[in-house]
Design an enzyme around this catalytic site. Structure first.
Site, PDB file in Angstrom:
ATOM      1  N   ASP A  87      -0.915  -6.372  -0.016  1.00 25.56           N
ATOM      2  CA  ASP A  87      -1.148  -5.597   1.203  1.00 25.56           C
ATOM      3  C   ASP A  87      -2.535  -5.082   1.227  1.00 25.56           C
ATOM      4  O   ASP A  87      -2.952  -4.458   0.648  1.00 25.56           O
ATOM      5  CB  ASP A  87      -0.071  -4.214   1.115  1.00 25.56           C
ATOM      6  CG  ASP A  87       0.364  -3.841   2.333  1.00 25.56           C
ATOM      7  OD1 ASP A  87       0.219  -4.624   3.361  1.00 25.56           O
ATOM      8  OD2 ASP A  87       1.615  -3.045   2.155  1.00 25.56           O
ATOM      9  N   LYS A  96      -0.729  -9.364   3.308  1.00 27.43           N
ATOM     10  CA  LYS A  96      -0.009  -8.853   4.588  1.00 27.43           C
ATOM     11  C   LYS A  96      -1.256  -7.970   5.142  1.00 27.43           C
ATOM     12  O   LYS A  96      -1.942  -7.187   4.389  1.00 27.43           O
ATOM     13  CB  LYS A  96       1.261  -8.323   4.019  1.00 27.43           C
ATOM     14  CG  LYS A  96       1.815  -7.618   5.288  1.00 27.43           C
ATOM     15  CD  LYS A  96       3.268  -7.048   4.859  1.00 27.43           C
ATOM     16  CE  LYS A  96       3.080  -5.628   4.098  1.00 27.43           C
ATOM     17  NZ  LYS A  96       2.589  -4.723   5.196  1.00 27.43           N
ATOM     18  N   GLU A 132      -1.315  -5.415   9.027  1.00 23.02           N
ATOM     19  CA  GLU A 132      -0.483  -4.602   9.988  1.00 23.02           C
ATOM     20  C   GLU A 132      -1.294  -4.816  11.462  1.00 23.02           C
ATOM     21  O   GLU A 132      -2.394  -4.997  11.472  1.00 23.02           O
ATOM     22  CB  GLU A 132      -0.383  -3.099   9.961  1.00 23.02           C
ATOM     23  CG  GLU A 132       0.291  -2.915   8.567  1.00 23.02           C
ATOM     24  CD  GLU A 132       0.396  -1.126   8.352  1.00 23.02           C
ATOM     25  OE1 GLU A 132       0.992  -0.786   7.217  1.00 23.02           O
ATOM     26  OE2 GLU A 132      -0.167  -0.543   9.168  1.00 23.02           O
ATOM     27  N   GLU A 156       9.561  -3.721  10.839  1.00 20.71           N
ATOM     28  CA  GLU A 156       9.962  -2.562  10.218  1.00 20.71           C
ATOM     29  C   GLU A 156      10.403  -1.309  11.191  1.00 20.71           C
ATOM     30  O   GLU A 156       9.672  -1.264  12.129  1.00 20.71           O
ATOM     31  CB  GLU A 156       8.628  -2.034   9.521  1.00 20.71           C
ATOM     32  CG  GLU A 156       9.001  -0.428   8.874  1.00 20.71           C
ATOM     33  CD  GLU A 156       7.973   0.023   7.884  1.00 20.71           C
ATOM     34  OE1 GLU A 156       8.243   1.146   7.298  1.00 20.71           O
ATOM     35  OE2 GLU A 156       6.852  -0.809   7.566  1.00 20.71           O
ATOM     36  N   ASP A 191       0.669  -1.134   0.064  1.00 17.67           N
ATOM     37  CA  ASP A 191      -0.028   0.071  -0.069  1.00 17.67           C
ATOM     38  C   ASP A 191       0.912   1.265   0.009  1.00 17.67           C
ATOM     39  O   ASP A 191       0.342   2.554  -0.174  1.00 17.67           O
ATOM     40  CB  ASP A 191      -0.964   0.002   1.225  1.00 17.67           C
ATOM     41  CG  ASP A 191      -0.286  -0.096   2.706  1.00 17.67           C
ATOM     42  OD1 ASP A 191       0.965  -0.066   2.617  1.00 17.67           O
ATOM     43  OD2 ASP A 191      -1.100   0.105   3.367  1.00 17.67           O
ATOM     44  N   SER A 192       2.200   1.021   0.187  1.00 13.82           N
ATOM     45  CA  SER A 192       3.104   2.145  -0.279  1.00 13.82           C
ATOM     46  C   SER A 192       2.821   2.779  -1.529  1.00 13.82           C
ATOM     47  O   SER A 192       3.336   4.057  -1.854  1.00 13.82           O
ATOM     48  CB  SER A 192       4.426   1.672  -0.004  1.00 13.82           C
ATOM     49  OG  SER A 192       4.823   0.541  -0.910  1.00 13.82           O
TER      50      SER A 192
END
Length: 295
Positions: free
Chosen positions: A99, A129, A131, A198, A60-61
């Site tokens: 993501d 993925k 978070e 991270e 999602d970056s």
């Protein structure tokens, strides 16, 4: 007889087996580093697959490095699926991870499972993925229970940027480090096949990597992780707004693009481009016939 030669890299790529979640675990057991990069389009994914990268994260970056947002929060499921489909068309051997964007898994477990399934069913991903630590354990269990591999993400979690007070390193106090270690164990027990760490202290990341059986993928977490991931636009020097401390820049594509665009501008304005070699022509006979037709 053909004189075509196949380079070792091309030959290796042609015979390369599909990387799976089992491959990740086997590489950790053998002490072999896992390589991972982000990609958001077909040609980049194809180049990474040819290079032999183990895994590609459609991160999602993309919200920041492709779409120009200040953070990852505005990214939608449709954004992610659109770019994931492009990546899946370009890479056939790497393990592809989608993501899950902000609010695609936080509202309810049912919605989390449904959205995770869309990455596999509609976008050709192999895994997803998400978070968060203990607060995401139930969602992880449900998604894994539906047969969808999940990669966890601890430390600096960009979707929590406002809660964290900015893009700041995490786990720097004894209390915070202990909580991160506990979360790693909780996510392992919940069924994640791998864990991104991270922007956490290197000693902490190494300790977590040794204490859990699943592979850890570091980004700004030192060399003690089982693998490494970077945002490709940072690695290539394509994102000029800022470069995190933990990034090693392997190229400066932004400067090269600026040079190429400036040269093109100059060539067009001075009429050096297009030249004869860039021009389509017709035969003299056809041209003469055309001239007769228009008289």
């Amino acid at each position: 007889m053909s004189t075509t030669t196949i380079s070792p890299a091309t030959s290796q790529h042609a015979s390369r087996k599909k990387v799976t979640t089992l491959t990740f675990r086997q590489k950790k057991e053998r002490g072999e580093p896992i390589t991972m990069l982000t990609a958001y389009d077909y040609p980049t994914a194809m180049a990474m697959d040819k290079a032999g990268i183990d895994s590609i994260l459609v991160g999602d970056s993309l919200g920041m490095v492709v779409l120009g947002y200040d953070n990852t929060l505005p990214v939608t499921m449709e954004d992610m699926l659109h770019h994931a489909r492009a990546v899946s068309r370009g890479a056939k051997s790497a393990l592809l991870v989608g993501d899950m964007p902000f609010m695609s898994y936080q509202v309810s477990i049912e919605e989390a499972v449904r959205n995770a399934g869309r990455f596999l069913q509609q976008a050709g991903m192999d895994a997803v993925k998400l978070e968060g630590g203990r607060e995401r354990a139930d969602a992880v269990r449900a998604i894994v229970g539906a047969g969808i591999p999940v990669m966890g993400h601890l430390g600096l979690t960009p979707q929590s940027v406002h809660q964290l007070g900015g893009f700041r390193a995490q786990g720097k106090t004894a209390t915070a480090a202990k909580r991160l270690l506990e979360d790693a164990h909780i996510l392992e027990d919940a069924g994640v096949f791998s864990l991104v760490l991270e922007a956490v202290p290197a000693r902490l990341a190494e300790t977590i990597s040794k204490q859990i059986s699943i592979p850890t993928i570091g980004i700004g977490a030192g060399a003690g992780c089982d693998g490494q991931v970077l945002v490709t636009h940072d690695l290539l020097g394509l994102f000029e707004r800022f470069t995190p401390k933990f990034v090693k820049q392997y190229a400066n594509f932004h400067a090269e693009m600026n040079r190429a665009f400036t040269e093109y501008l100059d060539d067009v304005e001075t009429k050096r481009f297009p030249a004869v070699e860039h021009t389509v022509e017709m035969s003299d006979e056809e041209w003469d016939e055309f001239q007769k037709e228009i008289k």
